[in-house]
Design an enzyme around this catalytic site. Structure first.
Site, PDB file in Angstrom:
ATOM      1  N   ASP A   1      44.498  40.592  38.425  1.00  0.00           N
ATOM      2  CA  ASP A   1      43.865  40.463  39.738  1.00  0.00           C
ATOM      3  C   ASP A   1      43.667  41.828  40.378  1.00  0.00           C
ATOM      4  O   ASP A   1      44.632  42.493  40.753  1.00  0.00           O
ATOM      5  CB  ASP A   1      44.734  39.583  40.642  1.00  0.00           C
ATOM      6  CG  ASP A   1      44.646  38.120  40.249  1.00  0.00           C
ATOM      7  OD1 ASP A   1      43.524  37.609  40.128  1.00  0.00           O
ATOM      8  OD2 ASP A   1      45.712  37.498  40.041  1.00  0.00           O
TER       9      ASP A   1
ATOM     10  N   MET B   1      42.243  43.856  43.482  1.00  0.00           N
ATOM     11  CA  MET B   1      41.881  43.651  44.895  1.00  0.00           C
ATOM     12  C   MET B   1      41.747  45.002  45.595  1.00  0.00           C
ATOM     13  O   MET B   1      42.521  45.920  45.334  1.00  0.00           O
ATOM     14  CB  MET B   1      42.965  42.837  45.599  1.00  0.00           C
ATOM     15  CG  MET B   1      43.301  41.528  44.913  1.00  0.00           C
ATOM     16  SD  MET B   1      44.466  40.569  45.900  1.00  0.00           S
ATOM     17  CE  MET B   1      44.880  39.260  44.737  1.00  0.00           C
TER      18      MET B   1
ATOM     19  N   HIS C   1      39.830  39.982  36.905  1.00  0.00           N
ATOM     20  CA  HIS C   1      39.210  39.262  38.029  1.00  0.00           C
ATOM     21  C   HIS C   1      39.015  40.267  39.157  1.00  0.00           C
ATOM     22  O   HIS C   1      39.974  40.636  39.828  1.00  0.00           O
ATOM     23  CB  HIS C   1      40.144  38.102  38.420  1.00  0.00           C
ATOM     24  CG  HIS C   1      39.722  37.348  39.624  1.00  0.00           C
ATOM     25  ND1 HIS C   1      40.584  36.509  40.319  1.00  0.00           N
ATOM     26  CD2 HIS C   1      38.531  37.269  40.276  1.00  0.00           C
ATOM     27  CE1 HIS C   1      39.947  35.966  41.332  1.00  0.00           C
ATOM     28  NE2 HIS C   1      38.704  36.419  41.343  1.00  0.00           N
TER      29      HIS C   1
HETATM   30  C1  DX5 Z   1      44.443  34.907  44.017  1.00  0.00           C
HETATM   31  C2  DX5 Z   1      44.393  35.424  42.610  1.00  0.00           C
HETATM   32  C3  DX5 Z   1      45.108  34.552  41.668  1.00  0.00           C
HETATM   33  C4  DX5 Z   1      46.594  34.510  41.877  1.00  0.00           C
HETATM   34  C5  DX5 Z   1      47.076  33.180  41.399  1.00  0.00           C
HETATM   35  O1  DX5 Z   1      43.678  35.721  44.821  1.00  0.00           O
HETATM   36  O2  DX5 Z   1      43.041  35.524  42.181  1.00  0.00           O
HETATM   37  O3  DX5 Z   1      44.824  34.885  40.313  1.00  0.00           O
HETATM   38  O4  DX5 Z   1      47.285  35.521  41.198  1.00  0.00           O
HETATM   39  O5  DX5 Z   1      48.399  33.036  41.755  1.00  0.00           O
HETATM   40  P1  DX5 Z   1      49.050  31.601  41.962  1.00  0.00           P
HETATM   41  O6  DX5 Z   1      49.021  30.929  40.617  1.00  0.00           O
HETATM   42  O7  DX5 Z   1      50.408  31.914  42.450  1.00  0.00           O
HETATM   43  O8  DX5 Z   1      48.199  30.880  42.982  1.00  0.00           O
HETATM   44 ZN    ZN Z   2      42.691  35.741  39.990  1.00  0.00          ZN
END
Ligand code: DX5
Ligand code: ZN
Length: 219
Positions: free
Chosen positions: A36, A38, A67
């Site tokens: 992830d 961000m 992502h």
């Molecule tokens: C949220 C992320 C997810 C997150 C999922 O913004 O894109 O990939 O890590 O984490 P859980 O499974 O804890 O919701």
């Molecule tokens: Zn994600």
């Protein structure tokens, strides 16, 4: 049908022992790693970038699923390609020229994914669906791990499955946000073939047991 793939999200792992976390998760049966990214702009949180991807690439043979929850993803896809990403997924809300960005990713031999925030309608994919390798349905508002699954997303996943099947192409359907042993079945029954798990996986204490539990639930 192939077994549903489990993609632990490293957002919820212990970064102090990242290498151990990755290796233990891989041995436990993780099929790919969800990373992830961000930027504190597209989403209200800042995490990690291409340097992490490059480092993780050295310690696992599993695909790295990046992502990008960032504004201007087009400006960064080459950095993730060079870092060794196997899948790069961009938000449709964040990119003005999706065809061009998807082309850049695919030209590099990397799988191109597109994702939608929970409130973004599937019809926004109408013209790009035939060009992508993966569709990621967000089942929480992106930005943080540990949020609750938005239950109205069941229908969106089902509709996304239909949309994919209508193309006649192989497009992975990945689901991300609040997926747990308690709701994984409904998500997979709706049509998901990759499930992302952050807190459920990394806070479980026993990754092998968690994978076995998920596989058993989905049998
Ligand atoms: C949220 C992320 C997810 C997150 C999922 O913004 O894109 O990939 O890590 O984490 P859980 O499974 O804890 O919701
Ligand atoms: Zn994600």
């Amino acid at each position: 049908m192939n077994r549903v793939k489990i993609a632990p999200s490293i957002l919820s792992c212990n970064f102090l022992i990242l290498e151990k976390e990755i290796k233990t998760a891989e041995e436990a049966g993780a099929d790919l790693f969800h990373i992830d990214v961000m930027d504190g702009h597209f989403v209200p949180n800042i995490t990690i970038g291409p340097m992490f991807v490059e480092a993780i690439k050295k310690i696992t043979s599993k695909p790295l699923d990046c992502h990008l929850m960032i504004s201007n993803p087009a400006g960064f896809v080459n950095d993730f390609i060079n870092a060794g990403a196997d899948i790069i997924t961009i938000h449709i809300e964040a990119d003005t020229h999706i065809f061009r960005t998807v082309d850049v990713i695919k030209q590099a031999g990397v799988k191109a994914g597109v994702t939608l925030n929970p409130s973004t309608p599937l019809c926004s994919l109408e013209h790009i669906i035939d060009n992508i390798d993966l569709l990621l349905i967000m089942t929480v508002n992106p930005g943080f791990g540990g949020q609750s699954y938005i239950s109205s997303m069941d229908k969106k996943i089902r509709d996304a499955r239909q949309m994919i099947d209508a193309t006649g192409r192989t497009i992975d359907l990945e689901v991300d946000g609040g997926i747990k042993a308690t709701n994984v079945k409904r998500v997979v029954d709706a049509g998901a073939d990759i499930v992302v798990m952050g807190t459920e996986f990394f806070h479980s204490g026993d990754y092998k047991k968690k994978v076995a539990e998920i596989i058993k639930i989905l049998k």
